[in-house]
Design a protein around this motif. Structure first.
Motif, PDB file in Angstrom:
ATOM      1  N   LEU A 186      62.314  62.396 -60.183  1.00 14.86           N
ATOM      2  CA  LEU A 186      61.222  62.976 -60.968  1.00 14.86           C
ATOM      3  C   LEU A 186      60.182  63.572 -60.032  1.00 14.86           C
ATOM      4  CD1 LEU A 186      60.521  59.840 -63.207  1.00 14.86           C
ATOM      5  CD2 LEU A 186      61.805  61.863 -63.910  1.00 14.86           C
ATOM      6  N   THR A 187      59.611  64.681 -60.429  1.00  9.97           N
ATOM      7  CA  THR A 187      58.446  65.221 -59.745  1.00  9.97           C
ATOM      8  C   THR A 187      57.327  65.244 -60.766  1.00  9.97           C
ATOM      9  OG1 THR A 187      59.792  66.594 -58.290  1.00  9.97           O
ATOM     10  CG2 THR A 187      57.479  67.173 -58.484  1.00  9.97           C
ATOM     11  N   MET A 188      56.225  64.581 -60.453  1.00 10.43           N
ATOM     12  CA  MET A 188      55.123  64.467 -61.399  1.00 10.43           C
ATOM     13  C   MET A 188      53.864  65.126 -60.841  1.00 10.43           C
ATOM     14  SD  MET A 188      55.713  60.498 -62.536  1.00 10.43           S
ATOM     15  CE  MET A 188      54.707  60.587 -64.007  1.00 10.43           C
ATOM     16  N   ASN A 189      53.133  65.818 -61.723  1.00 10.94           N
ATOM     17  CA  ASN A 189      51.843  66.395 -61.353  1.00 10.94           C
ATOM     18  C   ASN A 189      50.723  65.496 -61.885  1.00 10.94           C
ATOM     19  OD1 ASN A 189      51.440  66.973 -64.106  1.00 10.94           O
ATOM     20  ND2 ASN A 189      52.157  69.068 -63.903  1.00 10.94           N
ATOM     21  N   ARG A 190      49.505  65.936 -61.709  1.00  5.00           N
ATOM     22  CA  ARG A 190      48.337  65.136 -62.104  1.00  5.00           C
ATOM     23  C   ARG A 190      48.384  64.737 -63.584  1.00  5.00           C
ATOM     24  NH1 ARG A 190      42.927  65.301 -59.812  1.00  5.00           N
ATOM     25  NH2 ARG A 190      41.527  64.270 -61.260  1.00  5.00           N
ATOM     26  N   GLU A 191      48.619  65.690 -64.450  1.00  8.13           N
ATOM     27  CA  GLU A 191      48.634  65.412 -65.895  1.00  8.13           C
ATOM     28  C   GLU A 191      49.726  64.414 -66.262  1.00  8.13           C
ATOM     29  OE1 GLU A 191      48.535  68.634 -64.615  1.00  8.13           O
ATOM     30  OE2 GLU A 191      46.364  68.783 -64.930  1.00  8.13           O
ATOM     31  N   GLN A 192      50.887  64.533 -65.627  1.00 11.74           N
ATOM     32  CA  GLN A 192      51.993  63.625 -65.921  1.00 11.74           C
ATOM     33  C   GLN A 192      51.714  62.215 -65.410  1.00 11.74           C
ATOM     34  OE1 GLN A 192      54.753  66.262 -63.968  1.00 11.74           O
ATOM     35  NE2 GLN A 192      55.845  66.665 -65.893  1.00 11.74           N
ATOM     36  N   ILE A 193      51.050  62.098 -64.278  1.00 12.71           N
ATOM     37  CA  ILE A 193      50.692  60.772 -63.752  1.00 12.71           C
ATOM     38  C   ILE A 193      49.672  60.108 -64.674  1.00 12.71           C
ATOM     39  CG2 ILE A 193      49.611  59.530 -61.832  1.00 12.71           C
ATOM     40  CD1 ILE A 193      50.772  61.787 -59.983  1.00 12.71           C
TER      41      ILE A 193
END
Length: 119
Positions: free
Chosen positions: A41-48
């Motif tokens: 998975l690659t997560m950005n700020r919103e996803q974290i």
């Protein structure tokens, strides 16, 4: 505050259940690359932040037992076991998973994370 102290503070009990607190630790351009039991998975700020919100719906407590915390420059490696207490059974602590993560910090915020977890 040193990079090591920032990362240690991030993994303090229950921080991951508080989306506003999680948000305060994240760099605006943060990315987390995570090799999990569900794959990569690659997560950005919103996803974290969304993950933090989801965790707070399922768990009433969150605790990290850190076994290793190493700092080199602006990078920190942390190895820990994540324990939680569920909404359904708040008296019983259960192991969620074991984690190993390397965080790169920028502007005293979590900027790049490289994480692996095992159930």
């Amino acid at each position: 505050m040193s990079a090591k102290e920032i990362v240690e503070k991030f993994y303090k009990s229950d921080v991951l259940l508080e989306k506003d607190t999680v948000n305060s630790f994240l760099h605006p351009e943060v990315t987390l690359e995570w090799h999990s039991s569900k794959g990569f998975l690659t997560m950005n700020r919103e996803q974290i932040i969304a993950l933090s919100e989801e965790l707070s719906k399922a768990y009433v407590r969150s605790k990290h037992r850190i076994t290793h915390l190493l700092e080199e420059g602006n990078s920190v490696a942390v190895r820990y076991s994540h324990f939680v207490k569920t909404v359904e059974n708040p008296r019983e602590e259960m192991l969620l998973a074991h984690f190993m993560v390397i965080w790169e910090l920028k502007d005293d915020k979590l900027y790049r994370g490289y994480q692996m977890s095992q159930l």
